[in-house]
Design a protein around this motif. Structure first.
Motif, PDB file in Angstrom:
ATOM      1  N   HIS A 177     -51.546  66.325 -30.340  1.00  0.00           N
ATOM      2  CA  HIS A 177     -51.352  66.680 -28.942  1.00  0.00           C
ATOM      3  C   HIS A 177     -51.008  68.152 -28.855  1.00  0.00           C
ATOM      4  CE1 HIS A 177     -50.629  62.607 -26.869  1.00  0.00           C
ATOM      5  NE2 HIS A 177     -51.045  62.337 -28.082  1.00  0.00           N
ATOM      6  N   ASP A 222     -48.691  67.351 -21.291  1.00  0.00           N
ATOM      7  CA  ASP A 222     -49.061  66.683 -22.546  1.00  0.00           C
ATOM      8  C   ASP A 222     -50.573  66.549 -22.565  1.00  0.00           C
ATOM      9  OD1 ASP A 222     -49.492  65.051 -24.721  1.00  0.00           O
ATOM     10  OD2 ASP A 222     -48.752  63.239 -23.733  1.00  0.00           O
ATOM     11  N   PRO A 239     -53.414  65.247 -24.876  1.00  0.00           N
ATOM     12  CA  PRO A 239     -53.835  64.569 -26.111  1.00  0.00           C
ATOM     13  C   PRO A 239     -55.225  65.035 -26.538  1.00  0.00           C
ATOM     14  CG  PRO A 239     -54.120  63.117 -24.237  1.00  0.00           C
ATOM     15  CD  PRO A 239     -53.441  64.352 -23.706  1.00  0.00           C
ATOM     16  N   GLN A 268     -52.635  57.876 -25.310  1.00  0.00           N
ATOM     17  CA  GLN A 268     -51.473  58.640 -24.894  1.00  0.00           C
ATOM     18  C   GLN A 268     -50.291  58.206 -25.761  1.00  0.00           C
ATOM     19  OE1 GLN A 268     -51.346  60.921 -22.523  1.00  0.00           O
ATOM     20  NE2 GLN A 268     -53.407  60.732 -21.710  1.00  0.00           N
TER      21      GLN A 268
END
Length: 790
Positions: free
Chosen positions: A88, A100, A102, A20
């Motif tokens: 991302h 978000d 990834p 992350q």
């Protein structure tokens, strides 16, 4: 066209595969400032604003689409980072980042120089002992995933390499290696994909950590690659629940920038549907993220330094749920073996799947699984709608039902299915009564005889397998005890003397059976060449490695399942587990720490049963062996990147892996739970951090678990390492009136012993320096802070 070597591409990657990151350059926040029109957005990164159109890049962010969220009455910009292969996808609104996602990727090709730890394949095959596993365990420190992953080539050949689907549809859409589904092939859009796929150079991954969004990357040279994303949206097309829609997105990246992108909704475009709406792709992607987040909301939350473990565990839960059709179990997906309805009643699909949901705190879902299986697959006489019984799994069913009740499940479900639950119980009691008719001097006295494996129904002489496998009795003893306690508690709560008496009888039956098991084991031990051997069948005169090569149909052929169930029952002593583990390791029956299956010296890894082996290792503190098993299963019993688990996998022959099945898929989820939160089956003890790798507590690392279900309520903890100062801080959350002993294990780097402990600011003498465990007695207050110094 020159193809880039995977090792060179790996050197170009900046981020770990599932890591992350903080969004924006140098950790700067990204915001959407305004949307002048449907294809333009003004965004701010760290306070610096820019106006970009769809397909254009600002810094490392490319604007993919501007979407309208009708439900939220808001607009959002979809941005993507193509500056390196591990980017991302982010969805940004006016108040900041909403989502978000990834990207991850792993090579599907092997590094030839690292294979087999430098040994020849023949050397490994002909070593009676687990040559590779022994070599890794002979070194100081814990096993390492990267080294273990390099030992064997990744899986590239299996009937269905990966798949997507949704719980609401009957259809699951499979993919061959390289990303080709029955309905779509990306190669015609970019022909070099054919060669990359043929050479086994594809990199596979996911989008969103644990989300079932498949990613196939076709690398060429630094900064140049093509990728395909594929996912099954959580919607039904045209009201047809027999057809699963699938989104495909194909993107071409050159010099780190997006060259072109194509969106395909389920099928190649053809008139009149000659184009597909990119906005619909991203709306469905957002709905997928929100839907699976909502499904997993009641579950235990886990954060560990090794992101692959965290993501694989959660992905396994998602993959199991999407394999099913509603609550109906499916052993596999896509392939007739094992997605055919004739496999739905396979006991493992009920016991393993439901156990995983319980262990992770999806209690209501587990309740629906129990209702479905006992309602649709168990008859009133206790027999099941399947081709044959697995006698040990009958006992495991009782434990699953009891665990559901102990974890706060709705007792009304048990009451609705009580006739059939009791029928399974009485079936086992009847087999037990028959075993008690043997002479008391018989080593098999009191041991339940029956098939260990349902596949015995397909053998030339099925009655030959009606044997007193120890697993039949160990699982029954556990099941009688666990269910007996549940019925006793429920009887007291409902003021039913009959139910309480029934529960007490089962507890007594368990105690008597456990005593008989120990007697039978002591009478069945074999001595050969200085080795003590605990066989899988009571009273046999020769061990597995002697009889099976001579007669492949010998009942000990089924030892692979029996040994797994013996360890999973929790009934065995540490010495007995040690005998089994050492015996299997020294006689061609484990490879790289993973138990084998289907005979003697087969080289077939039994992924779908390895969780039981792992449970026994963790229970009795064979932690390094458990980590070896865990990492070996992660690397070699799942496809790399898209993490699809075959039932079994051969390593000596160039044969395809077996088809996907849910018990194999759930191994990492189960072992992750037990590594972090482990309930001792033989005592009122809950372990926190029992089998975590030492490196997870390296300086600066943090580990957290919350809402982990136990018999005494939900628990949680955080651990933060200040190893440069030689201390670790742990905070433990226990429910009020917690009725069990809690043991907190801090496996510190270098295996250093504990020097001192403070609990809630006061010196605490209840710790074991060598065991690295701090003991908290029952009834401790809810929030406990621990300072451990080394």
């Amino acid at each position: 066209m020159r193809l880039i070597d995977p090792s060179l591409l790996l050197s170009l990657l900046i981020l770990a595969s599932s890591s992350q990151i903080t969004l924006g350059a140098d950790g700067a926040e990204i915001k959407l400032l305004r949307v002048p029109d449907k294809s333009t957005a003004e965004i701010s990164v760290g306070g610096q604003s820019s106006l970009v159109r769809v397909g254009e890049r600002s810094g490392r962010w490319t604007l993919m689409q501007v979407i309208e969220d009708v439900a939220r009455r808001s607009q959002a910009a979809v941005l993507e980072d193509f500056s390196d292969p591990l980017g991302h996808i982010v969805v940004v609104e006016h108040n900041g980042t909403r989502v978000d996602l990834p990207k991850s990727m792993e090579p599907t090709s092997e590094h030839a120089a690292k294979l087999y730890l430098g040994h020849s394949l023949s050397e490994i095959e002909n070593s009676a002992s687990d040559l590779l596993g022994n070599e890794i365990l002979s070194r100081a420190g814990d096993p390492d995933y990267d080294e273990i992953a390099s030992v064997f080539p990744p899986i590239r050949r299996m009937p269905t390499y990966s798949f997507v689907g949704a719980n609401a549809t009957m259809d699951k859409v499979g993919f061959a290696y390289g990303g080709r589904s029955p309905n779509f092939d990306p190669a015609p859009y970019y022909p070099p994909i054919y060669a990359i796929r043929e050479q086994g150079k594809v990199w596979d991954g996911l989008v969103g950590g644990y989300l079932p969004v498949l990613r196939f990357v076709y690398p060429e040279s630094a900064g140049n690659w093509t990728e395909m994303l594929a996912f099954a949206p959580l919607r039904i097309a045209n009201g047809n629940d027999r057809v699963q829609p699938v989104w495909y997105r194909l993107a071409r990246i050159e010099a780190g920038s997006l060259k072109w992108v194509r969106y395909i909704d389920s099928y190649h475009p053809f008139p009149p549907r000659t184009d597909y709406d990119p906005n619909a792709f991203y709306r469905d992607l957002l709905a997928l993220n929100d839907g699976w987040k909502q499904t997993l909301a009641p579950a235990m939350k886990v954060h560990v330094p090794e992101a692959r473990v965290e993501d694989m565990a959660q992905f396994a839960l998602v993959r199991e749920i999407m394999t099913r059709n509603g609550e109906f179990p499916k052993y596999g997906a896509v392939d007739k073996d094992y997605a055919g309805s004739e496999h739905d009643g396979f006991p493992d699909t009920f016991t393993v799947d439901t156990t995983a949901m319980l262990e992770w705190g999806l209690i209501d879902l587990a309740g629906r699984y129990i209702e479905n299986y006992f309602g649709k697959f168990v008859r009133d006489d206790g027999s099941i709608l399947y081709r044959g019984p697995e006698t040990g799994q009958y006992g495991r069913m009782l434990t699953v039902v009891a665990q559901f009740y102990d974890y706060g499940g709705d007792p009304a479900i048990l009451m609705r299915q009580k006739v059939r639950i009791d029928a399974v119980t009485r079936l086992l009691l009847g087999l037990r009564e028959k075993a008690l008719q043997l002479p008391r001097s018989d080593p098999a006295y009191g041991m339940i005889a029956g098939w260990s494996e349902a596949d015995a129904s397909l053998d030339p002489d099925p009655p030959r397998y009606m044997q007193p496998y120890f697993s039949n009795s160990t699982e029954a003893a556990r099941g009688f005890r666990d269910l007996g306690r549940a019925w006793s508690k429920l009887g007291e709560k409902t003021k039913s003397a009959e139910m309480s008496a029934w529960g007490q009888r089962l507890i007594r039956e368990s105690e008597e059976l456990q005593a008989d098991i120990q007697t039978a084991i002591s009478r069945s031990l074999l001595k050969q060449d200085g080795e003590t051997i605990l066989p899988s069948i009571a009273g046999v005169k020769e061990p597995f490695h002697v009889v099976v090569p001579r007669d492949p149909a010998d009942p000990q052929y089924r030892s692979y399942r029996a040994y797994m169930e013996m360890l999973f029952s929790g009934i065995l002593t540490k010495q007995q587990v040690r005998w089994i583990v050492d015996y299997r390791r020294n006689h061609h029956d484990t490879l790289l720490g993973v138990p084998a299956a289907y005979g003697y010296k087969t080289g077939i890894l039994a992924g779908f049963l390895s969780y039981g082996h792992g449970f026994g290792l963790i229970q009795h503190d064979f932690t390094r062996e458990a980590l070896l098993l865990m990492y070996a299963v992660m690397a070699h019993q799942y496809t790399r990147g898209t993490w699809t688990a075959p039932e079994t996998r051969p390593v000596f022959l160039d044969d395809p892996a077996a088809p996907y099945c849910t018990p194999a898929q759930l191994v990492v989820a189960l072992m992750t739970r037990w590594m972090l939160v482990f309930e001792d089956p033989m005592s009122d003890t809950v372990w926190l951090g029992k089998a975590m790798p030492e490196k997870w507590l390296a300086d600066g690392n943090a580990i957290s678990v919350s809402d982990a279900p136990t018999r005494w309520g939900r628990v949680g903890f955080t651990m933060v390492s200040h190893w440069s100062q030689r201390n670790i801080v742990a905070r433990v959350e226990l429910p009020s009136g917690f009725g069990a002993i809690a043991k907190v294990r801090l496996r510190a780097p270098g295996n250093l012993p504990l020097k001192s402990v403070r609990v809630n600011g006061k010196p605490w003498p209840e710790f074991d320096p060598q065991e690295q465990a701090i003991t908290l007695p029952p009834g401790m207050p809810g929030r406990i802070e621990i300072l451990a110094e080394y």
